[in-house]
Design a protein around this motif. Structure first.
Motif, PDB file in Angstrom:
ATOM      1  N   TYR A  55      69.925  47.979   4.609  1.00  0.00           N
ATOM      2  CA  TYR A  55      70.587  46.795   4.051  1.00  0.00           C
ATOM      3  C   TYR A  55      69.648  45.604   3.956  1.00  0.00           C
ATOM      4  O   TYR A  55      69.804  44.765   3.066  1.00  0.00           O
ATOM      5  N   LEU A  58      68.126  46.264   0.646  1.00  0.00           N
ATOM      6  CA  LEU A  58      69.069  45.978  -0.440  1.00  0.00           C
ATOM      7  C   LEU A  58      69.276  44.480  -0.626  1.00  0.00           C
ATOM      8  O   LEU A  58      69.179  43.954  -1.740  1.00  0.00           O
ATOM      9  N   GLU A  59      69.562  43.806   0.453  1.00  0.00           N
ATOM     10  CA  GLU A  59      69.963  42.407   0.355  1.00  0.00           C
ATOM     11  C   GLU A  59      68.778  41.459   0.287  1.00  0.00           C
ATOM     12  O   GLU A  59      68.910  40.338  -0.213  1.00  0.00           O
ATOM     13  N   SER A  62      68.339  40.853  -3.349  1.00  0.00           N
ATOM     14  CA  SER A  62      69.498  40.412  -4.124  1.00  0.00           C
ATOM     15  C   SER A  62      69.271  39.109  -4.869  1.00  0.00           C
ATOM     16  O   SER A  62      69.651  38.972  -6.040  1.00  0.00           O
ATOM     17  N   ILE A  75      75.903  41.866  -7.577  1.00  0.00           N
ATOM     18  CA  ILE A  75      75.481  41.148  -6.373  1.00  0.00           C
ATOM     19  C   ILE A  75      76.510  40.073  -6.046  1.00  0.00           C
ATOM     20  O   ILE A  75      76.627  39.071  -6.747  1.00  0.00           O
ATOM     21  N   GLU A  80      77.694  41.226   1.466  1.00  0.00           N
ATOM     22  CA  GLU A  80      76.489  41.199   2.298  1.00  0.00           C
ATOM     23  C   GLU A  80      76.782  41.648   3.729  1.00  0.00           C
ATOM     24  O   GLU A  80      77.720  41.178   4.364  1.00  0.00           O
ATOM     25  N   HIS A 129      73.096  50.377  -4.704  1.00  0.00           N
ATOM     26  CA  HIS A 129      74.142  49.406  -4.378  1.00  0.00           C
ATOM     27  C   HIS A 129      75.508  50.095  -4.361  1.00  0.00           C
ATOM     28  O   HIS A 129      76.298  49.934  -3.418  1.00  0.00           O
ATOM     29  N   TYR A 130      75.763  50.878  -5.380  1.00  0.00           N
ATOM     30  CA  TYR A 130      77.040  51.593  -5.490  1.00  0.00           C
ATOM     31  C   TYR A 130      77.246  52.564  -4.330  1.00  0.00           C
ATOM     32  O   TYR A 130      78.312  52.579  -3.692  1.00  0.00           O
ATOM     33  N   TYR A 133      77.759  50.276  -0.851  1.00  0.00           N
ATOM     34  CA  TYR A 133      78.879  49.361  -0.634  1.00  0.00           C
ATOM     35  C   TYR A 133      80.242  49.995  -0.887  1.00  0.00           C
ATOM     36  O   TYR A 133      81.190  49.724  -0.134  1.00  0.00           O
TER      37      TYR A 133
END
Length: 221
Positions: A55, A58-59, A62, A75, A80, A129-130, A133
């Protein structure tokens, strides 16, 4: 893709096409043992550490992608997870949880691929992302419930905050909106197929992490 595929919503295509990889990852021996209460809280903490690396990748990307026409719509700040993971890890490992923390090799490869997609391919970033989350909003709630019951965490409290989306009042409605974003993604059919393939790859990365965790926390024969 043929005409039939084009007429099928992309959110359906990506879910169906990645079903086998998704099932394989979520039914790994490590996850089965964890959810079955056959592993200790240390295994849960080690898993949570791996999530932090993913994460963070990923973040961390963003903000740079927020205005991207492909990745930007996905996003959303209410998704988050990094702050919640850090709070959970402080509860699980103590205030110095970062000291000496290293990712498993599979986790390092997973995070590196996420970072690569974020830098070079927004569609690939969407695939990761898919897979993360929407999984957190769905199956992740099963993990939270099991963790609370198995290790005595307070309901939606420290230790399981990663799975608590306080900014999302209606998860079912949010997931529907997310799938609508997938259906509207700015990509042609060839690019959509590439995103589907990357989604499968994301589940394979997950599976590799679970295998390494399983080797680290084997059940006694």
């Amino acid at each position: 893709m043929d005409a039939t595929a084009t007429a099928t919503p992309f959110s359906t295509l990506i879910r169906v096409a990645s079903h086998a990889q998704h099932t394989e990852a979520e039914t790994s021996s490590f996850m089965s043992d964890l959810l079955g209460g056959r592993l200790g809280v240390d295994a849960y903490a080690r898993y949570t550490e791996q999530l932090w690396f993913v994460y963070r990748a990923l973040e961390g990307a963003s903000e740079a992608l927020r205005k991207d026409p492909v990745a930007g719509p996905f996003i959303q700040r209410e998704l988050e997870r990094t702050p919640e993971l850090e709070r959970d890890l402080a509860h699980l490992r103590g205030a110095d949880w970062r000291t000496g923390l290293e990712p498993l090799p599979a986790t390092a490869a997973y995070a590196a691929r996420v970072e690569e997609c974020a830098r070079t391919w927004p569609g690939g970033f969407v695939a990761h992302h898919y897979t993360r989350y929407l999984g957190d909003l769905s199956g992740g709630q099963i993990i939270r419930d099991k963790a609370e019951k198995t290790w005595g965490f307070a309901r939606k409290g420290d230790g399981v905050r990663f799975y608590v989306f306080e900014g999302i009042a209606n998860p079912a409605a949010f997931k529907r909106s997310y799938r609508e974003l997938l259906d509207q993604v700015a990509a042609d059919d060839l690019e959509k197929q590439r995103i589907i393939d990357e989604c499968k790859r994301a589940f394979d990365f997950n599976g590799a992490v679970f295998r390494e965790l399983g080797a680290q926390f084997p059940l006694s024969a």
